[in-house]
Motif scaffolding. Structure first.
Motif, short mmCIF file in Angstrom:
data_model
loop_
_atom_site.label_atom_id
_atom_site.label_comp_id
_atom_site.label_asym_id
_atom_site.label_seq_id
_atom_site.Cartn_x
_atom_site.Cartn_y
_atom_site.Cartn_z
N PRO A 112 -2.68 15.49 -1.65
CA PRO A 112 -1.87 15.46 -0.42
C PRO A 112 -1.73 16.83 0.22
CG PRO A 112 -0.76 14.35 -2.22
CD PRO A 112 -1.94 15.02 -2.82
N ALA A 125 9.00 4.67 -5.33
CA ALA A 125 8.04 5.56 -4.68
C ALA A 125 8.61 6.96 -4.49
CB ALA A 125 7.63 4.97 -3.35
N TYR A 174 -2.77 9.74 0.17
CA TYR A 174 -2.42 8.85 -0.94
C TYR A 174 -3.28 7.60 -0.90
CZ TYR A 174 1.42 11.64 -2.59
OH TYR A 174 2.16 12.63 -3.13
N ARG A 185 10.39 1.18 -2.58
CA ARG A 185 10.63 2.45 -1.89
C ARG A 185 11.33 3.44 -2.80
NH1 ARG A 185 9.72 2.60 3.62
NH2 ARG A 185 10.79 4.59 3.68
N THR A 199 7.14 10.16 -6.39
CA THR A 199 6.49 11.19 -5.60
C THR A 199 7.13 12.54 -5.81
OG1 THR A 199 6.34 9.43 -3.99
CG2 THR A 199 5.53 11.56 -3.33
N ILE A 228 3.81 4.84 0.54
CA ILE A 228 4.83 4.14 1.33
C ILE A 228 5.86 5.10 1.91
CG2 ILE A 228 6.82 2.62 1.07
CD1 ILE A 228 5.22 0.84 -0.61
N VAL A 229 6.25 6.11 1.14
CA VAL A 229 7.37 6.93 1.58
C VAL A 229 6.94 8.11 2.45
CG1 VAL A 229 8.97 6.35 -0.24
CG2 VAL A 229 7.27 8.10 -0.64
N GLN A 230 5.69 8.20 2.77
CA GLN A 230 5.25 9.36 3.55
C GLN A 230 5.64 9.23 5.02
OE1 GLN A 230 4.20 11.84 1.86
NE2 GLN A 230 4.24 10.54 0.04
N LYS A 231 5.95 10.39 5.60
CA LYS A 231 6.23 10.38 7.04
C LYS A 231 5.02 10.85 7.82
CE LYS A 231 10.76 9.75 7.23
NZ LYS A 231 12.09 10.08 7.70
N SER A 232 4.18 11.61 7.14
CA SER A 232 2.99 12.14 7.80
C SER A 232 1.83 11.19 7.54
CB SER A 232 2.68 13.53 7.26
OG SER A 232 1.30 13.77 7.32
N VAL A 256 1.97 3.19 -4.02
CA VAL A 256 3.43 3.28 -3.96
C VAL A 256 3.87 4.57 -3.27
CG1 VAL A 256 5.45 3.59 -5.39
CG2 VAL A 256 3.87 1.76 -5.90
N ALA A 257 3.21 5.66 -3.63
CA ALA A 257 3.62 6.94 -3.05
C ALA A 257 3.31 7.00 -1.56
CB ALA A 257 2.93 8.09 -3.78
N HIS A 300 2.57 12.82 12.39
CA HIS A 300 3.55 11.90 11.81
C HIS A 300 3.48 10.54 12.49
CE1 HIS A 300 5.27 15.01 9.40
NE2 HIS A 300 5.35 15.78 10.45
N ARG A 327 -0.73 12.63 5.17
CA ARG A 327 -0.35 12.51 3.76
C ARG A 327 -0.50 11.07 3.30
NH1 ARG A 327 1.85 17.12 1.62
NH2 ARG A 327 2.71 16.44 -0.35
#
Lengths: 949, 491
Positions: free
Chosen positions: B230, A529, B306, A526, A533, B295-299, B292-293, B363, B302
């Motif tokens: 994105p 990431a 990724y 995390r 990002t 993982i951190v998305q809230k939407s 990896v990227a 989201h 998005r």
């Protein structure tokens, strides 16, 4: 965790139990009638050599009987357990699907198909664990369980692929049959490690063991069925299945023995941390699975039999215990050890089942658990190499006894009290299944001969094996060992709470549970990431462009470096004649303008200077003998500047403010990038100019354009003659675009309702000089345009370029005197001019048809003018059409766009923000804005927040 | 086989595009444009599928067509994928645009023309038709992203994509010019032959090749040329995002494969330029970074953006393998793209169905507890993410299997390992969708997402769901077709 009964009537879905029951009967009948091994073969994906092979031998049959038998009881139990639960249909559906997947897994002969069903069981397990949710912790453990098993599944797939490549088949039976010929290949080790990873994750072996207690968030039927009786045994099954192929390998034996031993001992250390009954049972399940893995790894004929026996015994005692805990939970609303006790009086049937199962788990004589433990002991003592295993197993057995005691004695039998007082027995569907299973466990303990054939047949499938009865040890030694274990176990039982308190006080519980690596890994990913990002996708366009260019450049540099130095650069011959002086001057101008663009900060000025870049390159073309290209470049540049200027005038009024100055480092970086890119491209062009790969086209036009088309300007000849139909298409497109944009422009103008100060026209109050100048220049430009048009076929020029000059004239007039003034000056008005001209061009190709020539073949005639003659042609009509269409369409468009801007003059316009600019005629968009604000949280426009975590 | 049958899909796109434009301008009532459009595209796809299945001798085509456009099974296979994606997107739009009050006919016109460009691109066998197809496809997409004009995000996404896309197009064009300068040909076969004969100017060819690859890598959103993805995916209306993520990507990959295998497929170029190595590097970056990227998305949009980046990485693994073993790996790429098309359309469709007027699900939090309130609406999402994750028995599993298997066969075991590990990471964020839907309750003051009721969307979900399962259960047939297409591509 409370599971209060809402509706006592058991769900009718319980009747689904009839299906596994029927299957159980069928399987039993098939076994008894001696139909084994059952085989079948259906092609599935022939191009990959994958087929639905079925091979059911005794080992498969043992699993099938477990899956269907316990499955039937689980359905019965679930009917009472989930009575009144609105989601029970889903529970039954998933359970049923799970059962089918399990059956597929244990009956298939194809490793690949086995993997497919294996993964399906993982997903269903995830869905079933998540069935009862509440705390964040439960969700996480459900996800953790799936991540671990799914990750292991992928490893298994890799192993299957590798193995089938080495062996040339994915059929398990063929694999076993051909094993001796390839088992020593080096790739086999890699394949085995992958398969180990799959099996160990599924069967919760160290260091993947932590997911199983976490999965105890699932409802009781699920825990019983998946996490104790069947699914977690898949890993063991796979290892047992493949044992005949690899059993002799040191890697195989060592890994299984070490991991199995660790997994059987370590959980029995961790179990003291727990106060939740279900988790205590879960840890003991992990330990049992470890013992099974260990047994598979042990050499000797007893090991296989012991594996089969313990597999059955564990299912027969652990399932009832889970059922019993579920009943206790249902009745009391808790599973915490300290809150319950003495329930035996209230829940007689459950207690009886638990007692019998507990005895079997403790390995007390006359239970089937005893038989199994006995065989295990023999199997272990058979081997000389792994002597230490025997000592470890004493501790595991003792701890098992203690755990069994905790699950039975402390819950159902306590001297004084019944806690909590309101507890009572559930409906028969909840106590009948455990009672039946536990009784069966006792019955088989008394008459082990009943299952002996099945177990020894199953063991034979794993390799050389002895029969159950033949293995039983001599009684006295066995009793002595048992005595030692029992004494130790009982002491642990009494010391349980003390050990618990001491262990809880130990530091770093995470590390102790070994789920530390998992949590750490997740946290690390995390963190990586969010950093990655933010840096690479932060939302800033310059960064994006820069990255793309930098990578392209880097790759180009690497490639060129691979190629080594080159001597093939074109030579420079410099002769100081007039044109080269002009060229040099143009170059200086070009470079200066390019630097200027980078230095200037005002956007408007920037645009003008960048226009200069274009103009000076036109000059360069002119000096180098390409006047037609120069003209084209010039006109395109004019159009570019006019359109962008019109746009910028509007943007200026939005008062967006100056862009924030970027740090010096960034600017330097960008400058370096631009410089590198520019020089690379320049170098490539220079280098590439040495090669003229296909001179045919140039020669074709050079030799043919005068005799065939009577024109020396090749560009114009191509436009109006060789490619006349293309040109026609293009001007029609231009005209149509113009016509189509008119309603849009009208709409935009209607929105600008700002009152226009009386008497003001455009920029005139500020630009008197401009006005005067344009008045003078306008007619001159039009004449120039006409000249360029007429002489275009031979000299640089033509309809298109002439038209562009006229457009520039109209645009200049619009800027100086207002759009209407400019539009009025255009002959026929812009629309009619454009459409009429396009039609003229269209028509100019028709006469040829009458002479039997193809469309757009131009006709020529010579008009004598006395002192000279003029060649008249349909080409002229065509070119005139091009001229008019370009002027009408683009001139009209430019003037109107500039006209749009006039209306926004005044204070009202500056207050108009960018966003709520909405067409009143389109009611839909109003709602859109509302949705946008609801759905998207406010973030700065230029930078959508990438990670908001 | 009749020539008309072969070019009918292309003509159908054009004619129906013009037809819809006219209907939209003159129809007073709101016509069912979505229905007409989706049927037209589906028919086009079906014709191509028919041609593909029927096989047989190639049609007799006029030279002006054969010089620039191929009509081989490879192109027809991509027709099927492109049309499937576009048709599903249009069905989604039929429900989505109406629900959110955005019903304007030009959307369908844009899809039709863009789809036309995509089909041209999949057929392109010349640098010129490549560029024309690419731009025809992209212009429609730029406009589609900005379709919700009043949304700053939409405009921003469109603008970023447009600017970066223009850069990429310029790079591609420059590369094409260099390739031409180096070989004297613009057609792929000619370029390939020149290179093989050793008469080409290698330095120019290499750099030209590199720039063409960069331009194409941009279009398929390979890391590090992915940044627009994105922003553009999030800003666009969801049906447009669907179209971009499936049809556009498939078409870009089609020409990517053609360029690599036909124009640059010669052994000498492969070793001299090392493009397989370069693409392998891109694939690793793309798989790892995309997963990896995400993982951190809230939407979720998005996240899916990724995820689509990551999937481009898996496809490139197949492309790298194709350099070594040829047809089997190309067929894996074909199958993967088809599987990805239906899976991604299913996932986006499920996201569409979760929102209704005034409350669009974007989201993760918007989906809290939906699975418990509306299990039937959540089911497609579960299948969709499982397929994207690569779980059996869905289409996504076999896609991944074929691609990684091809990599192993080609000897790129490490690439397969990275791919498998990356997709293991991917499981984390895909599962989160299921976790949120089934295992979380909405917050106290949260506006509850109410699934929309739309026959269009339901049809799209049913169709894509069925396709996902069919490709997962019976992959053999499709794989055989793909293998045949790949064989004929290599001649």
């Amino acid at each position: 965790m409370s599971e209060q009964p809402a509706d006592p009537a058991p769900s009718r879905l319980g009747l689904l139990a009839l299906v596994p029951l029927a299957l159980f009967g069928l399987a039993l009948w098939a076994y008894v009638s001696g139909a084994l091994p059952l085989t079948a073969h259906v092609d599935w994906i022939p191009s990959l050599g994958i087929s639905f092979g079925v091979h059911v031998d005794a080992l498969s049959m043992l699993l099938v009987l477990l899956i269907t038998g316990i499955g039937a009881l689980v359905f019965v139990y679930a009917a009472g357990y989930s009575a009144g639960d609105p989601g029970r249909a889903r529970l039954f559906g998933f359970l049923f699907a799970f059962m089918v997947a399990m059956l597929g897994c244990v009956t298939t002969d194809d490793l690949f198909v086995l993997f497919l069903f294996w993964e399906i069981t993982s997903v269903l397990s995830f869905l079933l664990v998540g069935f009862k949710f509440g705390k964040e912790e439960n969700r996480q453990s459900a996800q953790q369980a799936l991540m671990i098993t799914a990750g292991g599944g992928l490893a298994l797939l890799a192993g299957v692929i590798l193995l089938s490549r080495v062996a040339g088949t994915s059929s398990i039976q063929q694999l076993i049959a051909t094993a001796p010929s390839w088992v020593d290949e080096p790739e086999v080790s890699g394949a085995l490690i992958c398969i180990f990873a799959g099996a160990f994750t599924k069967s919760a072996q160290v260091p993947f063991h932590f997911w199983l207690p976490g999965a105890m968030a699932a409802p009781t039927p699920v825990s019983t069925y998946l996490h104790s009786a069947t699914m977690v045994k898949l890993g063991v099954y796979l290892l047992a299945r493949l044992h005949p192929a690899f059993g002799e390998l040191t890697l195989w034996q060592l890994t299984l023995v070490i991991v199995g031993a660790a997994s059987s001992v370590w959980p029995m250390v961790l179990v003291f941390r727990e106060r939740d009954l279900k988790r205590i049972l879960a840890w003991s399940t992990v330990s049992a699975l470890g013992t099974l893995v260990l047994l598979i790894g042990l050499p000797g004929p007893g090991a296989a039999t012991a594996t089969a026996a313990f597999l059955l015994a564990h299912a027969l005692y652990k399932a009832p215990l889970f059922f019993a805990v579920g009943n206790v939970d249902h009745a009391t609303g808790t599973r915490i050890l300290d809150e319950i006790g003495g329930l035996g009086g209230r829940m007689r049937f459950t207690a009886a089942a638990a007692w019998m199962a507990g005895l079997s788990m403790a390995g007390v004589p006359l239970s089937f658990g005893y038989v199994a433990k006995d065989v295990i002991k023999i199997a272990k003592s058979d081997t000389d190499i792994f002597q230490w295993v025997t000592y470890a197993s004493v501790f595991v057995s003792a701890a098992s006894i203690a755990a069994a005691g905790v699950a039975t004695v402390r819950v159902f039998w306590r001297r004084n009290t019944t806690r909590p007082a309101h507890a009572k027995e559930g409906p028969p569907t909840t106590w009948f299944p455990p009672l039946l299973l536990a009784s069966l466990g006792m019955a088989l303990g008394l008459f082990p001969g009943l299952v002996d054939p099945l177990l020894s047949d199953a063991a034979h499938a794993m390799g050389p094996a002895a029969s159950l009865q033949g293995l039983r040890s001599d009684e006295t030694a066995s009793y002595v060992a048992l005595g030692v274990t029992v004494v130790l176990g009982v002491s642990i039982f009494f010391a349980w709470d003390r050990i618990h308190r001491r262990q809880v006080r130990l530091p770093s519980p995470r590390a102790l549970q070994a789920s530390g690596w998992y949590a750490g890994m997740m946290k690390g990913i995390r963190r990586v990431a969010s950093v990655a990002t933010r840096s690479l996708s932060g939302g800033r366009l310059p960064v994006y462009v820069g990255t793309i260019l930098a990578f392209a450049l880097l790759a180009a540099g690497l490639l060129l470096a691979r190629g080594g130095p080159t001597s093939a650069w074109p030579g420079f011959a410099f002769e100081a004649d007039a044109s080269s002086v002009v060229a040099a001057g143009a170059l200086v101008f070009l470079v200066a303008a390019s630097i200027g663009v980078c230095v200037v900060r005002d956007r408007f000025l920037m645009l003008l200077v960048s226009g200069l870049v274009g103009f000076s390159s036109a000059l360069l073309f002119l000096a180098l003998g390409a006047p037609d290209v120069a003209f084209t470049q010039l006109t395109v540049e004019v159009a570019f500047v006019v359109v962008l200027a019109a746009l910028l005038l509007r943007v200026r009024r939005l008062s967006l403010g100056e862009p924030a100055p970027s740090p010096r480092g960034h600017r330097l970086l960008r400058a370096a990038l631009a410089l590198a890119l520019g020089s690379t491209v320049a170098g490539l062009v220079l280098y590439g100019s040495r090669f003229s790969p296909d001179p045919a086209l140039t020669e074709f036009f050079a030799t043919r354009s005068v005799p065939e088309a009577y024109g020396r300007n090749v560009v114009n000849v191509i436009l109006v003659d060789y490619r006349a139909v293309d040109t026609l298409g293009e001007i029609i497109v231009v005209t149509l675009t113009f016509l189509a944009s008119l309603p849009l422009l009208r709409l935009l103008r209607r929105q600008r309702r700002a009152p226009r100060p009386p008497g003001e026209t455009g920029l005139s109050d500020r630009a008197v000089m401009l006005d005067v100048a344009v008045r003078g220049i306008y007619p001159v430009m039009l004449v120039a345009a006409a000249v360029v048009l007429l002489r275009g076929h031979n000299e640089p020029g033509g309809g298109f370029i002439g038209g562009m000059i006229a457009v520039a004239a109209t645009a200049a007039l619009a800027v100086a005197r207002g759009a209407n003034a400019a539009l009025e000056r255009m002959p026929f008005g812009p629309q009619r001019l454009a459409v009429g001209s396009a039609l003229l061009s269209l028509a100019s190709g028709l006469p040829a048809l009458f002479l039997g020539e193809p469309y757009m073949t131009h006709l020529w005639t010579t008009v004598p003018l006395g002192f000279t003659e003029y060649k008249l042609s349909t080409v002229l009509a065509f070119d005139l059409g091009v001229f008019g269409a370009v002027w009408g369409a683009l001139g009209g468009l430019a003037a109107r766009m500039i006209g749009l801007d006039e209306r926004t003059t005044g204070p009202a316009a500056t207050e108009r923000p960018l966003e709520p600019e909405r067409a009143e005629t389109d009611p839909a968009t109003t709602d859109t804005a509302a949705i946008d604000t609801a759905a998207i949280d406010p973030v700065p426009t230029t930078r959508p927040a990438e990670s908001r975590s | 086989m009749s020539m008309w049958l072969v070019i009918a899909p292309l003509l159908l796109m054009l004619v129906s595009g013009l037809f819809i434009m006219l209907v939209d301008a003159f129809a007073k009532e709101r016509a069912e444009l979505a229905l007409v459009t989706s049927v037209a595209i589906a028919v086009a796809g079906a014709i191509s599928l028919g041609v593909l299945v029927q096989g047989g001798a190639p049609a007799d085509m006029p030279e002006v067509l054969t010089r620039y456009l191929a009509s081989d099974p490879f192109a027809h296979f991509f027709d099927v994928a492109i049309c499937a994606g576009a048709s599903l997107s249009v069905l989604l739009a039929g429900g989505y645009l109406r629900e959110h009050g955005l019903e304007r006919g030009e959307f369908y016109v844009l899809v039709l023309f863009s789809c036309f460009g995509a089909m041209i691109l999949a057929r392109a066998i010349d640098l010129l038709s490549l560029f024309v197809g690419l731009e025809t496809m992209s212009l429609g997409v730029y406009a589609m992203i900005a379709f919700r004009r009043t949304s700053a995000r939409a405009v921003e996404g469109a603008m970023k994509y447009f600017l970066l896309g223009s850069f990429a197009a310029a790079i591609l064009l420059f590369g094409s010019a260099l390739l031409y300068a180096g070989t004297g040909h613009t057609d792929f076969v000619g370029i390939g032959e020149m290179i093989a004969s050793g008469d080409a100017e290698n330095r120019l060819v290499l750099v030209g090749m590199l720039m063409v690859v960069v331009g194409l890598a941009f279009k398929v959103s390979a890391v590090p040329f992915h940044m627009w993805t994105p922003d553009a995916y999030e800003g666009a209306v969801t049906p447009a995002t669907t179209f971009m993520s499936v049809s556009v990507k498939a078409a870009a990959f089609a020409v990517f494969v053609r360029v690599c295998m036909v124009a640059l497929g010669d052994e000498s170029v492969m070793t001299a330029s090392g493009w397989p190595t370069a693409i392998a590097g891109l694939a690793v970056l793309t798989m790892v970074y995309g997963n990896v990227a995400a993982i951190v998305q809230k939407s979720i949009k998005r996240m899916l953006a990724y995820s689509s980046i990551a999937h481009a990485g898996y496809v490139m693994v197949g492309l790298v393998a194709a350099a070594e073993i040829g047809a089997p790996a190309i067929s894996a790429v074909l199958f993967y793209l088809l599987a990805y098309t239906v899976s991604n359309a299913l996932a986006f469709g499920s996201l569409v169905v979760m929102g209704s007027r005034g409350k669009e699900a974007v989201h993760y939090d918007d989906l809290r507890g939906v699975g418990r309130r509306h299990p039937m609406a959540a089911l497609p999402f579960v299948i969709g993410v499982l397929s994207l994750m690569g779980f059996p028995p869905t289409a996504g599993f076999f896609g991944k299997y074929y691609v990684f298997n091809a990599a192993v066969q080609a000897g790129d075991v490490w690439l397969a390992i990275v791919g498998v590990l990356a997709s293991a990471v991917g499981a984390y964020y895909y599962l989160r969708v299921i976790v949120v839907m089934f295992m979380q309750e909405p917050e106290e003051d949260q506006v509850l997402a109410v699934p929309m009721k739309s026959g269009y969307v339901a049809t799209a979900l049913a169709a894509s769901g069925a396709a996902v399962m069919a490709l997962g259960m019976m992959p053999g047939w499709f794989l055989d077709v793909a293998i045949e297409a790949a064989r004929q591509l290599l001649g």
